[in-house]
Design a protein around this motif. Structure first.
Motif, PDB file in Angstrom:
ATOM      1  N   ALA A   3     -53.199  25.565  -2.790  1.00  0.00           N
ATOM      2  CA  ALA A   3     -53.807  26.140  -3.990  1.00  0.00           C
ATOM      3  C   ALA A   3     -54.955  27.053  -3.557  1.00  0.00           C
ATOM      4  O   ALA A   3     -56.135  26.716  -3.687  1.00  0.00           O
ATOM      5  N   GLY A   4     -54.612  28.217  -3.027  1.00  0.00           N
ATOM      6  CA  GLY A   4     -55.596  29.183  -2.565  1.00  0.00           C
ATOM      7  C   GLY A   4     -56.189  28.807  -1.217  1.00  0.00           C
ATOM      8  O   GLY A   4     -55.888  27.759  -0.640  1.00  0.00           O
ATOM      9  N   ALA A   5     -57.062  29.695  -0.710  1.00  0.00           N
ATOM     10  CA  ALA A   5     -57.734  29.423   0.558  1.00  0.00           C
ATOM     11  C   ALA A   5     -58.698  28.241   0.434  1.00  0.00           C
ATOM     12  O   ALA A   5     -58.905  27.491   1.385  1.00  0.00           O
ATOM     13  N   VAL A  29     -56.091  28.168  10.121  1.00  0.00           N
ATOM     14  CA  VAL A  29     -56.400  29.405   9.411  1.00  0.00           C
ATOM     15  C   VAL A  29     -56.097  29.245   7.924  1.00  0.00           C
ATOM     16  O   VAL A  29     -55.003  28.808   7.550  1.00  0.00           O
ATOM     17  N   ALA A  30     -57.065  29.614   7.084  1.00  0.00           N
ATOM     18  CA  ALA A  30     -56.889  29.615   5.632  1.00  0.00           C
ATOM     19  C   ALA A  30     -56.803  31.056   5.142  1.00  0.00           C
ATOM     20  O   ALA A  30     -57.700  31.862   5.417  1.00  0.00           O
ATOM     21  N   ARG A  31     -55.718  31.361   4.430  1.00  0.00           N
ATOM     22  CA  ARG A  31     -55.530  32.698   3.864  1.00  0.00           C
ATOM     23  C   ARG A  31     -55.105  32.566   2.408  1.00  0.00           C
ATOM     24  O   ARG A  31     -54.616  31.514   1.991  1.00  0.00           O
ATOM     25  N   SER A  32     -55.289  33.635   1.643  1.00  0.00           N
ATOM     26  CA  SER A  32     -54.907  33.582   0.234  1.00  0.00           C
ATOM     27  C   SER A  32     -54.393  34.936  -0.220  1.00  0.00           C
ATOM     28  O   SER A  32     -54.483  35.935   0.493  1.00  0.00           O
ATOM     29  N   PHE A  33     -53.869  34.946  -1.438  1.00  0.00           N
ATOM     30  CA  PHE A  33     -53.393  36.170  -2.088  1.00  0.00           C
ATOM     31  C   PHE A  33     -54.240  36.376  -3.343  1.00  0.00           C
ATOM     32  O   PHE A  33     -53.738  36.617  -4.417  1.00  0.00           O
ATOM     33  N   SER A  34     -55.546  36.254  -3.153  1.00  0.00           N
ATOM     34  CA  SER A  34     -56.485  36.230  -4.263  1.00  0.00           C
ATOM     35  C   SER A  34     -57.083  37.604  -4.527  1.00  0.00           C
ATOM     36  O   SER A  34     -56.700  38.297  -5.459  1.00  0.00           O
ATOM     37  N   GLY A  49     -57.238  34.207 -10.155  1.00  0.00           N
ATOM     38  CA  GLY A  49     -57.099  33.079 -11.073  1.00  0.00           C
ATOM     39  C   GLY A  49     -55.863  32.246 -10.854  1.00  0.00           C
ATOM     40  O   GLY A  49     -55.718  31.183 -11.477  1.00  0.00           O
ATOM     41  N   GLU A  50     -54.970  32.668  -9.978  1.00  0.00           N
ATOM     42  CA  GLU A  50     -53.697  31.966  -9.817  1.00  0.00           C
ATOM     43  C   GLU A  50     -53.666  30.979  -8.667  1.00  0.00           C
ATOM     44  O   GLU A  50     -52.750  30.164  -8.561  1.00  0.00           O
ATOM     45  N   ALA A  68     -45.189  26.234  -8.156  1.00  0.00           N
ATOM     46  CA  ALA A  68     -43.839  26.682  -7.828  1.00  0.00           C
ATOM     47  C   ALA A  68     -43.629  28.139  -8.222  1.00  0.00           C
ATOM     48  O   ALA A  68     -43.021  28.918  -7.477  1.00  0.00           O
ATOM     49  N   THR A  69     -44.128  28.531  -9.382  1.00  0.00           N
ATOM     50  CA  THR A  69     -43.919  29.909  -9.847  1.00  0.00           C
ATOM     51  C   THR A  69     -44.611  30.904  -8.929  1.00  0.00           C
ATOM     52  O   THR A  69     -44.042  31.954  -8.589  1.00  0.00           O
ATOM     53  N   MET A  70     -45.834  30.592  -8.488  1.00  0.00           N
ATOM     54  CA  MET A  70     -46.526  31.516  -7.609  1.00  0.00           C
ATOM     55  C   MET A  70     -45.873  31.555  -6.236  1.00  0.00           C
ATOM     56  O   MET A  70     -45.824  32.606  -5.583  1.00  0.00           O
ATOM     57  N   GLN A  71     -45.346  30.428  -5.779  1.00  0.00           N
ATOM     58  CA  GLN A  71     -44.610  30.447  -4.510  1.00  0.00           C
ATOM     59  C   GLN A  71     -43.368  31.323  -4.617  1.00  0.00           C
ATOM     60  O   GLN A  71     -43.061  32.102  -3.704  1.00  0.00           O
TER      61      GLN A  71
END
Length: 392
Positions: A101-103, A235-240, A247-248, A282-285
């Motif tokens: 759930a995000g970085a 390593v922590a990465r996100s698509f934020s 917000g996702e 699941a939807t964001m994946q």
């Protein structure tokens, strides 16, 4: 009625969120006259790209057996494989990756997996304020480590901070709030220092690398990662911020294959379950799986950065263009930073005080905020700098 943990922390300040909430309160209750310029919170620049919105629409419309059912805790296997490929490190496969759930989710999972309660976590200053909250929730003591005056890495300070209780080190590059990208030489120097410490003490230090802004690096710099220098790295990465999806809450944790060996990923899986969110959305994946490219066009970010830097200079403010990210980290042009921030608030301008990052004589301005808010903030900062005071 609160637990001791909640009661002791209920008064803790989130300097960034407090500024954001104050702006909302001023707007909603008429506490501030005139325009509200909220530039504290790190919001993305505009809407997500069209390709992202298209992939999201397709993901929402999907219907196949198990589409809305439980999945493996660590995420869809095909997405884990794709994230591993993005890391570009030989031997790092999908079995080294957890979709999170995000970085923030990635960092809290890694902290719980690698640091016991009562141990210490180092963090290079300026420190992203939420690290303190993550550590408090895990029973870990956060130890800020000063950087050099230009915010470069101070290896001597890191060495002095290392103790027998040190278990992890938060490494945020590109840095929030400074936008500074650590060089390959700095990363190699840090890796060598930690290797020597491990040999002397017999205790492994795990680097928790926060790389949220790695795709928002501007010309003249290249994204770096300690993953290629130090095997005990998560390593922590996100698509934020880069894809406009703050917000996702979707991202991933990737472990160096040497760190992932043995039962490390089982520990990550347990920590993810213990966090209560079981698996990432699941939807964001599925959106990420359907998105043809995870690359980011930074041209509009660069244009906005340069525009805002020029505005600051025209207003008489001293500013260094950031190497990456969404922020200007400005030295306060007044003798009392707290009075300066209070003066901004009275004028309807809400910035992130540098005190929250451990650097009280600075403020952070998110240049990705609506341009009229950014320009208003710069205008008022320039005016207060000119008079050298914060009139009531």
């Amino acid at each position: 009625m609160l637990s001791q943990w909640a009661a002791e922390g209920s008064g803790a300040t989130s300097w960034v969120r407090d500024a954001y909430d104050a702006a909302l309160a001023g707007r909603g209750r008429g506490k501030v006259t005139g325009m509200i310029a909220e530039v504290a919170l790190g919001q993305p620049l505009g809407q997500p790209p069209a390709a992202v919105l298209d992939a999201l629409s397709r993901a929402v419309a999907e219907r196949w057996p198990g589409r809305f059912a439980y999945m493996p805790n660590l995420g869809y296997p095909e997405l884990r494989e794709r994230a591993a490929l993005e890391c570009g490190l030989p031997g790092l496969g999908g079995d080294c990756v957890a979709i999170t759930a995000g970085a923030s989710g990635a960092l809290t999972v890694a902290l719980r997996a690698f640091a016991d309660p009562g141990t210490e976590a180092l963090a290079i200053s300026p420190v992203f304020p939420e690290y303190g909250l993550y550590c408090r929730a895990a029973g870990v003591r956060l130890v800020p480590v000063p950087s050099r005056p230009d915010f470069s890495l101070d290896l001597a300070a890191v060495e002095r901070a290392l103790t027998g209780r040190t278990r992890v080190l938060f490494l945020n590059t590109p840095n929030n709030p400074t936008g500074r990208v650590l060089s390959e030489a700095e990363l190699a120097g840090l890796a060598g220092l930690l290797d020597r410490h491990v040999r002397r003490s017999g205790r492994q230090i795990v680097i928790l690398a926060d790389e949220v802004y790695r795709k928002l690096v501007y010309p003249g710099k290249s994204a770096t990662t300690v993953l290629s220098h130090y095997p005990a790295t998560a390593v922590a990465r996100s698509f934020s911020k880069d894809l406009g999806l703050a917000g996702e809450r979707i991202g991933y944790l990737a472990l160096h294959p040497e760190l992932a060996a043995g039962d490390a990923m089982a520990g990550v899986k347990l920590a993810q379950r213990a966090g209560g969110f079981v698996n990432a959305s699941a939807t964001m994946q599925r959106m990420l799986a359907l998105l043809d490219s995870w690359e980011v066009d930074t041209s509009e970010h660069l244009r906005r950065r340069d525009q805002v830097v020029e505005r600051c200079r025209s207003a008489g403010l001293e500013v260094t263009p950031p190497d990456a990210g969404l922020y200007l980290f400005l030295r306060v042009p007044a003798p009392d930073p707290d009075d300066f921030v209070a003066g901004l608030n009275r004028r309807g301008v809400f910035v992130a005080p540098g005190r929250g990052f451990g650097v009280p004589d600075h403020v952070r301005v998110c240049f990705a905020a609506p341009i009229e808010a950014v320009e208003r903030a710069i205008e008022v900062m320039g005016e207060l700098a000119m008079v050298g005071a914060t009139p009531s």
